[in-house]
Enzyme design. Structure first.
Site, mmCIF file in Angstrom:
data_model
loop_
_atom_site.group_PDB
_atom_site.id
_atom_site.type_symbol
_atom_site.label_atom_id
_atom_site.label_comp_id
_atom_site.label_asym_id
_atom_site.label_seq_id
_atom_site.Cartn_x
_atom_site.Cartn_y
_atom_site.Cartn_z
ATOM 1 N N ARG A 46 0.808 -1.234 0.000
ATOM 2 C CA ARG A 46 0.000 0.000 0.000
ATOM 3 C C ARG A 46 0.832 1.269 0.000
ATOM 4 O O ARG A 46 0.455 2.264 -0.610
ATOM 5 C CB ARG A 46 -0.884 0.027 1.235
ATOM 6 C CG ARG A 46 -2.112 -0.821 1.086
ATOM 7 C CD ARG A 46 -2.919 -0.710 2.333
ATOM 8 N NE ARG A 46 -3.652 0.543 2.321
ATOM 9 C CZ ARG A 46 -4.936 0.630 2.583
ATOM 10 N NH1 ARG A 46 -5.617 -0.433 2.895
ATOM 11 N NH2 ARG A 46 -5.550 1.788 2.563
ATOM 12 N N LYS A 145 -0.265 -19.612 2.440
ATOM 13 C CA LYS A 145 -1.230 -20.024 3.434
ATOM 14 C C LYS A 145 -1.373 -18.927 4.499
ATOM 15 O O LYS A 145 -0.452 -18.125 4.608
ATOM 16 C CB LYS A 145 -0.816 -21.356 4.070
ATOM 17 C CG LYS A 145 0.496 -21.266 4.865
ATOM 18 C CD LYS A 145 0.784 -22.548 5.561
ATOM 19 C CE LYS A 145 0.230 -22.578 6.947
ATOM 20 N NZ LYS A 145 0.965 -21.739 7.929
ATOM 21 N N HIS A 175 5.353 -24.496 2.495
ATOM 22 C CA HIS A 175 6.816 -24.461 2.359
ATOM 23 C C HIS A 175 7.493 -25.718 2.901
ATOM 24 O O HIS A 175 8.629 -26.005 2.554
ATOM 25 C CB HIS A 175 7.407 -23.176 2.953
ATOM 26 C CG HIS A 175 7.513 -23.171 4.451
ATOM 27 N ND1 HIS A 175 6.456 -22.873 5.259
ATOM 28 C CD2 HIS A 175 8.543 -23.418 5.279
ATOM 29 C CE1 HIS A 175 6.839 -22.947 6.520
ATOM 30 N NE2 HIS A 175 8.112 -23.274 6.572
ATOM 31 N N LYS A 179 11.210 -28.344 1.684
ATOM 32 C CA LYS A 179 12.375 -28.633 2.541
ATOM 33 C C LYS A 179 13.136 -29.837 1.991
ATOM 34 O O LYS A 179 12.544 -30.802 1.520
ATOM 35 C CB LYS A 179 11.922 -28.892 3.983
ATOM 36 C CG LYS A 179 11.439 -27.619 4.673
ATOM 37 C CD LYS A 179 11.212 -27.827 6.136
ATOM 38 C CE LYS A 179 10.549 -26.611 6.754
ATOM 39 N NZ LYS A 179 11.458 -25.665 7.377
ATOM 40 N N GLU A 213 8.511 -26.053 17.888
ATOM 41 C CA GLU A 213 9.170 -24.760 17.699
ATOM 42 C C GLU A 213 9.485 -24.163 19.057
ATOM 43 O O GLU A 213 8.747 -24.397 20.025
ATOM 44 C CB GLU A 213 8.244 -23.809 16.946
ATOM 45 C CG GLU A 213 7.862 -24.284 15.576
ATOM 46 C CD GLU A 213 7.074 -23.214 14.847
ATOM 47 O OE1 GLU A 213 7.708 -22.356 14.217
ATOM 48 O OE2 GLU A 213 5.839 -23.215 14.937
ATOM 49 N N ASP A 232 -2.914 -23.365 11.597
ATOM 50 C CA ASP A 232 -1.630 -22.830 11.140
ATOM 51 C C ASP A 232 -0.660 -23.942 10.722
ATOM 52 O O ASP A 232 0.103 -23.781 9.780
ATOM 53 C CB ASP A 232 -1.005 -22.009 12.293
ATOM 54 C CG ASP A 232 0.241 -21.245 11.874
ATOM 55 O OD1 ASP A 232 0.262 -20.733 10.750
ATOM 56 O OD2 ASP A 232 1.196 -21.168 12.674
ATOM 57 N N HIS A 237 1.112 -28.151 7.128
ATOM 58 C CA HIS A 237 2.410 -28.827 7.133
ATOM 59 C C HIS A 237 2.358 -30.278 7.618
ATOM 60 O O HIS A 237 2.932 -31.161 6.993
ATOM 61 C CB HIS A 237 3.404 -28.059 8.022
ATOM 62 C CG HIS A 237 3.526 -26.609 7.671
ATOM 63 N ND1 HIS A 237 3.457 -26.142 6.388
ATOM 64 C CD2 HIS A 237 3.723 -25.505 8.441
ATOM 65 C CE1 HIS A 237 3.606 -24.834 6.375
ATOM 66 N NE2 HIS A 237 3.760 -24.422 7.613
ATOM 67 N N LYS A 337 4.209 -24.357 19.810
ATOM 68 C CA LYS A 337 5.118 -23.220 19.990
ATOM 69 C C LYS A 337 5.730 -23.321 21.387
ATOM 70 O O LYS A 337 5.144 -23.931 22.271
ATOM 71 C CB LYS A 337 4.334 -21.907 19.920
ATOM 72 C CG LYS A 337 3.609 -21.685 18.604
ATOM 73 C CD LYS A 337 4.495 -20.991 17.620
ATOM 74 C CE LYS A 337 3.765 -20.677 16.324
ATOM 75 N NZ LYS A 337 4.669 -20.585 15.193
HETATM 76 C C1 BG6 Z 1 4.484 -21.210 9.119
HETATM 77 C C2 BG6 Z 1 3.608 -20.939 10.313
HETATM 78 O O1 BG6 Z 1 3.727 -21.731 8.066
HETATM 79 O O2 BG6 Z 1 5.486 -22.161 9.480
HETATM 80 C C3 BG6 Z 1 4.451 -20.432 11.493
HETATM 81 O O3 BG6 Z 1 2.638 -19.963 9.962
HETATM 82 C C4 BG6 Z 1 5.570 -21.387 11.776
HETATM 83 O O4 BG6 Z 1 3.631 -20.269 12.642
HETATM 84 C C5 BG6 Z 1 6.357 -21.699 10.520
HETATM 85 O O5 BG6 Z 1 6.428 -20.766 12.741
HETATM 86 C C6 BG6 Z 1 7.370 -22.791 10.769
HETATM 87 O O6 BG6 Z 1 8.196 -22.938 9.651
HETATM 88 P P1 BG6 Z 1 9.701 -23.440 9.800
HETATM 89 O O7 BG6 Z 1 10.159 -23.626 8.397
HETATM 90 O O8 BG6 Z 1 10.432 -22.362 10.550
HETATM 91 O O9 BG6 Z 1 9.631 -24.709 10.573
#
Ligand code: BG6
Length: 486
Positions: A46, A145, A175, A179, A213, A232, A237, A337
């Protein structure tokens, strides 16, 4: 090296994902010679910024996220010369004319729109792009996402985007599929003859998939609080990893062959009744604790979190697949988390030998175990029983370990480096098809509904641990345990 020439437009160009992942990935591919000198990257958001102002902003916000070993000032200067900026407002059609003027019309040039914005904007952006004449039949769109927050909202987005882009032009990113270790799992399963005969209920006792994480809600409390870990992480994933582990061997690596095989897995996942949700899922929320020796606040004290929020920051699930290959094999999924370690791995536990004749009293475990490590390093280890040196026929478990980076002496690509180049080169295999996404939502929805109906708060766990005690109990009821040692 040159390669495919492209115009890549990055919506959300001043955002967090662009700064942390997308622009560093593009810089790195540029530095390693994979980006044609006539290609251009156009960031858009923006704000009204000139190219020069955006480049200054990149130095401040993007450079810190480039791995130090890959940073080189001369290389950065060459990269930034290929990056420009155009201000667009997703709610204002006229602002897209300027963007149109930046795009180069060449038949061989790939045109990619990467939407790294809130999904609520996807529909408007696609409609404006089409109205401004930016979309050619060969144009690709990349969707980050979360794609919706349930099946209905995901279908609405897919319908709106699908009205403008054909399905084979839509790249839905997960993503994790980019990996290195996930690709290696494909190599392991389909490049070796020895695993396939073992890859079923006959030999596999249970499968554990963990993405732990150490970070908390970080600077995105509001988004996170409205989302939670089920949407999420699990819906995307973890289910994608489960698909790669459990899918039938596809006939080829063609995108639809792989995606058909993954879809079959998602469709075979047994839906939970509300009672099963109560017994097969655990939701947790972290309270204050310490991670890596540093005190950290509880989730409810993080910025942007609603008072007394019930949003989960941890989930463990015992899932079952209803098909011949996997009937009766539990798939335990776990993610959270603020856990004890940053660790992502897939553990395949094989059955014990059918008849034991050796002394295993000194063995930490008696079954074979294959671990595919995604994080913090890419690796593979296979636990076998070996004879303990000395007298007597005693055995103990030992690990055959492979660290890919050491062994293969190759640079480790970040997932986004691979996925962005796949979009530019038109390779769809690692992206989710619409039906996969919808099947994933259909499986997750009964869990969301049952949790909402029960109205119970998530179970508290101390930051810096492996989650609530109920998670150990979930797997412990089957006389098993999560892999938690180093
Ligand atoms: C993202 C989530 O898709 O993946 C995040 O929205 C998460 O909450 C992240 O922290 C983790 O990705 P990676 O590659 O750091 O394990």
């Amino acid at each position: 090296m040159t390669g495919q020439r492209f115009d890549l437009v990055l919506f959300g160009g001043t955002g967090d994902l662009a700064a942390r992942k997308l622009l560093p990935a593009l810089y790195t591919r540029h530095r390693f010679g994979d980006i044609d000198a006539a290609s251009q990257i156009v960031a858009t958001a923006r704000q009204n910024l000139s190219d020069k102002q955006f480049r200054a902003l990149m130095r401040e916000k993007v450079v810190p996220h480039v791995p130090k070993a890959d940073y080189d000032d001369a290389a950065w200067q060459k990269f930034e010369a290929q990056v420009g900026y155009v201000g667009t407002d997703a709610n204002n059609a006229k602002s897209f004319a300027q963007l149109r003027a930046r795009l180069i019309d060449e038949p061989e040039r790939a045109r990619v729109f990467f939407l790294a914005t809130a999904p609520a904007l996807f529909t408007h952006i696609c409609a404006h792009l089409a109205a401004a004449g930016c979309v050619t039949p060969a144009t690709r769109v990349v969707l980050e996402k979360p794609l919706g927050r349930d099946l209905e909202s995901s279908c609405a987005i897919n319908n709106a985007v699908g009205a403008i882009f054909a399905e084979d032009r839509i790249y839905r990113i997960d993503h994790y599929l980019g990996k290195e270790s996930v690709q290696n799992l494909l190599a392991l399963r389909f490049g070796n003859a020895m695993f396939e005969p073992l890859w079923s209920r006959a030999w596999v006792r249970d499968v554990q998939i963990t993405i732990a994480e150490t970070v908390g809600a970080e600077g995105r409390g509001e988004f996170y609080d409205a989302t939670g870990v089920l949407r999420d992480m699990i819906q995307s994933h973890l289910l994608q990893l489960l698909c790669i582990v459990a899918m039938e061997p596809p006939a080829s690596i063609h995108p639809d062959a792989v995606r058909d095989a993954k879809l079959q897995v998602l469709r075979a996942l047994k839906r939970f009744t509300p009672n099963e949700v109560a017994t097969r899922t655990v939701r947790g929320q972290y309270k204050a604790g310490a991670v890596d020796g540093q005190p950290v606040p509880g989730y409810l004290d993080e910025p942007g979190i609603k008072p007394a929020s019930h949003t989960e920051t941890f989930v463990a699930i015992k899932a079952d697949l209803g098909n011949w290959r996997w009937a009766g094999v539990p798939f335990y999924l776990r993610t959270g988390k603020r856990m004890q370690e940053r660790r992502a791995e897939i553990v395949i536990n094989f059955h014990n030998v059918p008849h034991a004749i050796l002394d295993v009293s000194g063995s930490a475990r008696t079954n074979n175990r294959l671990i595919i490590r995604l994080q913090p390093e890419d690796g593979l280890s296979l636990d076998i029983q070996a004879k303990t040196p000395g007298e007597g026929m005693r055995v103990q478990s030992v690990s055959l370990d492979l660290q890919f980076e050491d062994e293969l002496k190759a640079r480790r690509l970040d997932a986004y480096e691979r996925l962005l180049m796949d979009v530019i080169r038109g390779r769809l295999t690692l992206f989710m098809r619409r039906d996969e996404l919808e099947a994933a939502w259909s499986w997750v929805e009964p869990i969301m509904h049952a949790w909402a109906a029960a109205g119970e708060p998530p179970k508290a766990y101390t930051a810096g641990t492996w989650g609530p005690a109920a998670s150990s109990a979930l797997i412990g009821r089957d006389n098993l345990a999560w892999l938690e040692e180093a």
